[in-house]
Design an enzyme around this catalytic site. Structure first.
Site, PDB file in Angstrom:
ATOM      1  N   TYR A  58       0.811  -1.223   0.000  1.00 17.76           N
ATOM      2  CA  TYR A  58       0.000   0.000   0.000  1.00 17.76           C
ATOM      3  C   TYR A  58       0.846   1.275   0.000  1.00 17.76           C
ATOM      4  O   TYR A  58       0.653   2.148  -0.865  1.00 17.76           O
ATOM      5  CB  TYR A  58      -0.971  -0.002   1.178  1.00 17.76           C
ATOM      6  CG  TYR A  58      -1.819   1.242   1.265  1.00 17.76           C
ATOM      7  CD1 TYR A  58      -2.875   1.447   0.372  1.00 17.76           C
ATOM      8  CD2 TYR A  58      -1.570   2.220   2.233  1.00 17.76           C
ATOM      9  CE1 TYR A  58      -3.654   2.591   0.439  1.00 17.76           C
ATOM     10  CE2 TYR A  58      -2.334   3.355   2.308  1.00 17.76           C
ATOM     11  CZ  TYR A  58      -3.383   3.545   1.410  1.00 17.76           C
ATOM     12  OH  TYR A  58      -4.147   4.680   1.473  1.00 17.76           O
ATOM     13  N   LYS A  85       1.128   4.289  -3.110  1.00 19.13           N
ATOM     14  CA  LYS A  85       0.861   5.723  -2.972  1.00 19.13           C
ATOM     15  C   LYS A  85       2.106   6.546  -3.334  1.00 19.13           C
ATOM     16  O   LYS A  85       1.988   7.660  -3.855  1.00 19.13           O
ATOM     17  CB  LYS A  85       0.399   6.040  -1.546  1.00 19.13           C
ATOM     18  CG  LYS A  85      -0.979   5.469  -1.223  1.00 19.13           C
ATOM     19  CD  LYS A  85      -2.049   5.975  -2.189  1.00 19.13           C
ATOM     20  CE  LYS A  85      -3.441   5.515  -1.797  1.00 19.13           C
ATOM     21  NZ  LYS A  85      -4.493   6.009  -2.708  1.00 19.13           N
TER      22      LYS A  85
END
Length: 243
Positions: A163, A167
């Site tokens: 994750y 980003k």
């Protein structure tokens, strides 16, 4: 009437951002992977007194769905003023960098990175018709390499092999896109909504959905003198109020 498309808008931050943009007089195209949930969300907003909302089935990890959404929106409006790339997935925790299956990496990156890129590409022609187009990519402080290497940061120990890097990649793409569009009316920015009390965090977050959506909305409403290619959010110490 100005128009906005928000991905992942049937609940949480996306839904509240839709509500706030409706309050500012926008017609909102409410993107949702599940068509039924999107319809229910739109019905809820209409019942609350916001008639200018249209549900759009949109799975950002599916090219055919993105193309169909572009066609559906294009049939209703020749101009898109705001695009909020909000949809995202975590990939589940823990996510060790060495032992997480490669298939999970691909799934998360397909939604969190390639999804926003493909949606942006699909809707860029409608955005170019706006006199003041805005693209807001919803990111996370976890994607900041500076913060991830700061032992004093409160989330320093929250490491994940999927994750956060997704980003980071989205941040880099956004900066490149903003630079490419620097001499146009576009404003392209990133917003970290904070550690928000939503399904995404299993309701462990300490920031409200209203406050998180306000951060996104404020950047979507930037005026002509507003910044581009920037990262805004509590963790960056740069909340923005454009008024």
């Amino acid at each position: 009437m100005k128009t906005a498309l928000i991905t992942g808008a049937n609940k949480g931050i996306g839904f509240e951002t839709a509500r706030q943009l409706l309050q500012h007089g926008y017609h909102v195209y409410l993107g949702s992977r599940d068509a039924q949930r999107g319809q229910q969300a739109a019905d809820h907003l209409r019942a609350a007194g916001y008639p200018h909302v249209t549900p759009i089935q949109l799975d950002v990890a599916d090219s055919a769905s993105i193309a169909a959404a572009r066609a559906a929106v294009g049939q209703q409006t020749p101009v898109l003023d705001v695009l909020v790339n909000n949809a995202g997935i975590s990939g589940g925790y823990p996510q060790p960098a060495l032992d997480t299956p490669l298939s999970t990496f691909r799934e998360v990156f397909n939604t969190n990175v390639f999804g926003p890129i493909e949606v942006t590409h699909a809707f860029r022609d409608l955005l170019r018709q706006s006199p003041a187009p805005r693209i807001v990519n919803v990111s996370s402080g976890l994607g900041s390499l500076t913060l991830q290497n700061d032992p004093s940061w409160r989330f320093y120990s929250v490491k994940g092999g999927i994750y956060p890097p997704s980003k980071t990649a989205l941040n880099a793409y956004t900066v490149a896109l903003a630079y490419e569009l620097r001499d146009t009316p576009f404003k392209v920015n990133l917003v970290c909504p904070g550690y928000v009390d939503t399904d995404f965090t299993d309701h462990l977050g300490d920031s409200s959905v209203t406050g998180a959506a306000t951060r996104v909305t404020n950047v979507a409403l930037l005026g002509p003198d507003g910044p581009t290619g920037q990262f805004f959010g509590q963790e960056a110490g740069s909340d923005l109020n454009p008024w």
